[in-house]
Design an enzyme around this catalytic site. Structure first.
Site, mmCIF file in Angstrom:
data_model
loop_
_atom_site.group_PDB
_atom_site.id
_atom_site.type_symbol
_atom_site.label_atom_id
_atom_site.label_comp_id
_atom_site.label_asym_id
_atom_site.label_seq_id
_atom_site.Cartn_x
_atom_site.Cartn_y
_atom_site.Cartn_z
ATOM 1 N N ASP A 116 0.876 -1.152 0.103
ATOM 2 C CA ASP A 116 0.037 0.065 0.040
ATOM 3 C C ASP A 116 0.981 1.084 0.062
ATOM 4 O O ASP A 116 1.700 1.485 0.905
ATOM 5 C CB ASP A 116 -0.955 0.028 1.369
ATOM 6 N N ASP A 173 -2.514 4.781 -2.765
ATOM 7 C CA ASP A 173 -3.116 5.404 -2.054
ATOM 8 C C ASP A 173 -3.597 6.827 -2.476
ATOM 9 O O ASP A 173 -2.781 7.576 -3.064
ATOM 10 C CB ASP A 173 -2.902 5.639 -0.425
ATOM 11 N N GLU A 219 -6.648 4.095 -5.616
ATOM 12 C CA GLU A 219 -7.756 4.696 -4.947
ATOM 13 C C GLU A 219 -8.290 6.146 -5.559
ATOM 14 O O GLU A 219 -7.599 6.895 -5.421
ATOM 15 C CB GLU A 219 -7.348 5.016 -3.275
ATOM 16 N N HIS A 239 -10.346 -0.745 5.515
ATOM 17 C CA HIS A 239 -9.915 -0.231 6.575
ATOM 18 C C HIS A 239 -10.615 1.226 6.559
ATOM 19 O O HIS A 239 -10.207 1.767 8.021
ATOM 20 C CB HIS A 239 -8.205 -0.279 6.755
ATOM 21 N N ASP A 240 -11.019 1.695 5.669
ATOM 22 C CA ASP A 240 -11.971 3.077 5.966
ATOM 23 C C ASP A 240 -13.322 3.128 5.814
ATOM 24 O O ASP A 240 -13.951 4.108 6.115
ATOM 25 C CB ASP A 240 -11.419 3.977 4.585
#
Length: 566
Positions: free
Chosen positions: A98, A199, A256, A331-332
């Site tokens: 990531d 990200d 993302e 995770h968000d």
């Protein structure tokens, strides 16, 4: 049909600090991940997406990187990572890093130099501007609330941060920044990593001149996301990264990219674009939030017809043009069974139904840690138990505006990122088996761990875990699940989501009851079904049972495979 290994893979996302602690400090680490590789191999996943493990002061749980080529002390050493990579490869699993290219930590050496003086050689590595009219350079609002600008008294200028003030944005108009980022990406590829999740990649380019956003309410800040999201030059920079670095490696990449539809997504992932393999879309993540007010925190009931519309649009547009990255939580985001299912009476049934929905769509499925055992949201009673910077900022600002604390806490129970960040529940022992030697977890364990844990799920042949194993195995056995054409059925049905997937003479029929009450299903005209071809269901079903008309039980799901007779 453009076949690729990453289209046929299933990805498992690991949030390291919450996955497994091997040394008793209450924080997950690389050795902890290593100790669970056999579990992940048995689950059947192909790729492990590991959230940031780089050196970081951890203001945003590792997404504020202070050294891209070093491992965070809490997670271990680079030798630990090298061993993890080796052991994963020995088991036939790949590892995806990531990587944050939009910003660094404010403790990164580049930013420390940049902040030192206006004439420092690295000043232009970040985005600095003079204030305007006694305030920030423009009225943009951060994703974590408040202005995107942080004032630096020593140089009398502001630096830009789309996220936390501890995450200054890099200046991607500076060729030295670009060259350094490329070198760093290749450094990891030479180590043998198998891909990257980039990200916030849609934000590396900002509007020329950094103009104010439209601000009809005369607020001090404004959400002006279109001025720093998905701008055209992002594609120039990504093509450059691909041509110079990524092209030379057989890897998987996912970006993302919030704020776009599938037609825009094709500009990133179209087969001839040479940028990314797939992107995460966010449209379905806003189904339960008002478009005004406090955004995601203003929770409203979601509608199945809206979900059908969004998912079908992406499925149809991307078919044979690009590729989808399919997910229901990460995770968000809140836990999927708490958000789209029933995490109480029908937790098992609804978790299996949602898994069926996800894995039968065209695109690469992403499983978030704990999703495969039906982990649920957490409802901490005190703000003191929360750790997420976005959550804490929202709480503080809401209290300042006079919003009742009870209402604020209810919003957190629904939408806080900490819902997904409580420790992985491995067993019914103390602290869910997450930590060793009496360690105290960095965030509290969900109190339902005696019921919901891996050890119990592995022992129970009817568990959510074993259902996931079967779904993953089916995907490897039947190409139609990977490459078949999607077609929505019953588009106006407000309870049942049904669709087909067709490849040559093979056709899947997927039937899903999305709610906790019975629903009547009637087979649409023209659909052939071999009722003896039932691939998977989350309730007992008799082979050969007539399904021309039948009653679906709460959260029931079925998948049939039929050889179409011409």
């Amino acid at each position: 049909m453009n076949k690729k290994w990453w289209k046929e893979s299933v990805v498992y996302q690991i949030y390291p600090i919450s996955f497994m602690d091997s040394n008793g400090d209450g924080k997950g680490d690389l050795r902890g991940i290593m100790s669970k590789l056999d579990y992940l191999k048995d689950l059947g996943v192909d790729m492990l997406w590991i959230c940031p493990i780089y050196k970081s002061p951890n203001h945003d749980n590792g997404y504020d990187i202070s050294d891209y080529c070093a491992i965070m002390d809490e997670f271990g050493t680079m030798e630990d990572f090298d061993l993890l990579l080796k052991e994963a490869h020995l088991r036939g699993m790949k590892i995806m890093m990531d990587l944050v290219l939009n910003h660094t930590s404010d403790e990164h050496p580049w930013f420390i130099e940049s902040k030192a003086s206006k004439d420092n050689p690295k000043r232009d590595y970040f985005i600095w501007r003079k204030g305007k009219n006694g305030g920030p350079p423009n009225n943009w609002e951060s994703y974590f609330s408040g202005s995107v600008w942080q004032y630096d008294e020593s140089t009398d200028e502001y630096y830009l941060h789309l996220y936390s003030k501890h995450q200054p944005d890099l200046n991607w108009e500076n060729q030295k920044v670009i060259d350094s980022m490329h070198e760093m990406v290749e450094w990891w590829l030479k180590k043998g990593v198998d891909g990257f999740r980039f990200d916030a990649i849609a934000h590396i380019v900002k509007a020329v001149g950094l103009p104010d956003g439209a601000n009809p309410l005369k607020l001090p800040t404004v959400q002006a996301y279109d001025l720093f999201s998905n701008l055209e030059n992002v594609h120039t920079l990504l093509k450059n990264l691909y041509d110079r670095v990524l092209f030379h490696y057989d890897i998987m990449t996912v970006g993302e990219t919030s704020g776009l539809g599938p037609e825009q997504a094709l500009s990133y992932v179209g087969d001839t674009r040479n940028e990314l393999n797939m992107v995460f879309q966010f449209e379905h993540m806003f189904l339960d939030a008002r478009s005004t007010g406090t955004g995601k925190w203003d929770v409203v009931p979601w509608n199945l017809l809206d979900l059908k519309k969004i998912i079908s649009h992406w499925q149809i547009v991307m078919h044979e043009q690009g590729w989808n990255a399919n997910y229901l939580c990460n995770h968000d985001q809140p836990r999927s069974v708490s958000r789209f299912g029933d995490d109480q009476e029908y937790r098992v049934e609804s978790a299996k139904m949602l898994a069926t929905f996800l894995h039968m769509l065209e695109g690469t499925p992403y499983i978030y840690q704990g999703e495969e055992i039906g982990m649920t949201n957490i409802a901490f009673q005190s703000i003191d138990d929360y750790r997420d910077v976005e959550t804490l900022n929202f709480y503080e600002q809401s209290m300042q505006r006079g919003i009742p604390e009870e209402k604020i806490m209810q919003a957190l129970w629904h939408k806080s990122r900490d819902n997904a960040r409580t420790p992985m529940q491995w067993s019914n022992t103390e602290e869910a088996g997450f930590t060793t030697m009496g360690g105290e977890p960095w965030i509290r364990v969900n109190s339902n761990y005696p019921l919901i844990n891996v050890e119990a799920a592995v022992k129970d042949p009817n568990s959510i875990y074993h259902y996931y194993r079967k779904l993953i195995a089916l995907r490897k056995q039947h190409e139609v699940i990977v490459y078949g054409l999607y077609e929505l059925l019953l588009p106006l049905d407000e309870e049942i989501y049904a669709y087909t997937r067709t490849l040559e003479d093979q056709q899947l029929l997927v039937i899903l009851n999305f709610f906790g009450k019975e629903a009547e299903f009637k087979l649409p005209e023209g659909i052939q079904v071999d009722t003896k071809g039932l691939l998977i269901s989350n309730y007992p079903v008799k082979s050969g049972e007539d399904i021309s008309t039948f009653t679906l039980r709460p959260y029931e799901s079925r998948v049939y495979l039929t050889t179409i007779q011409s």
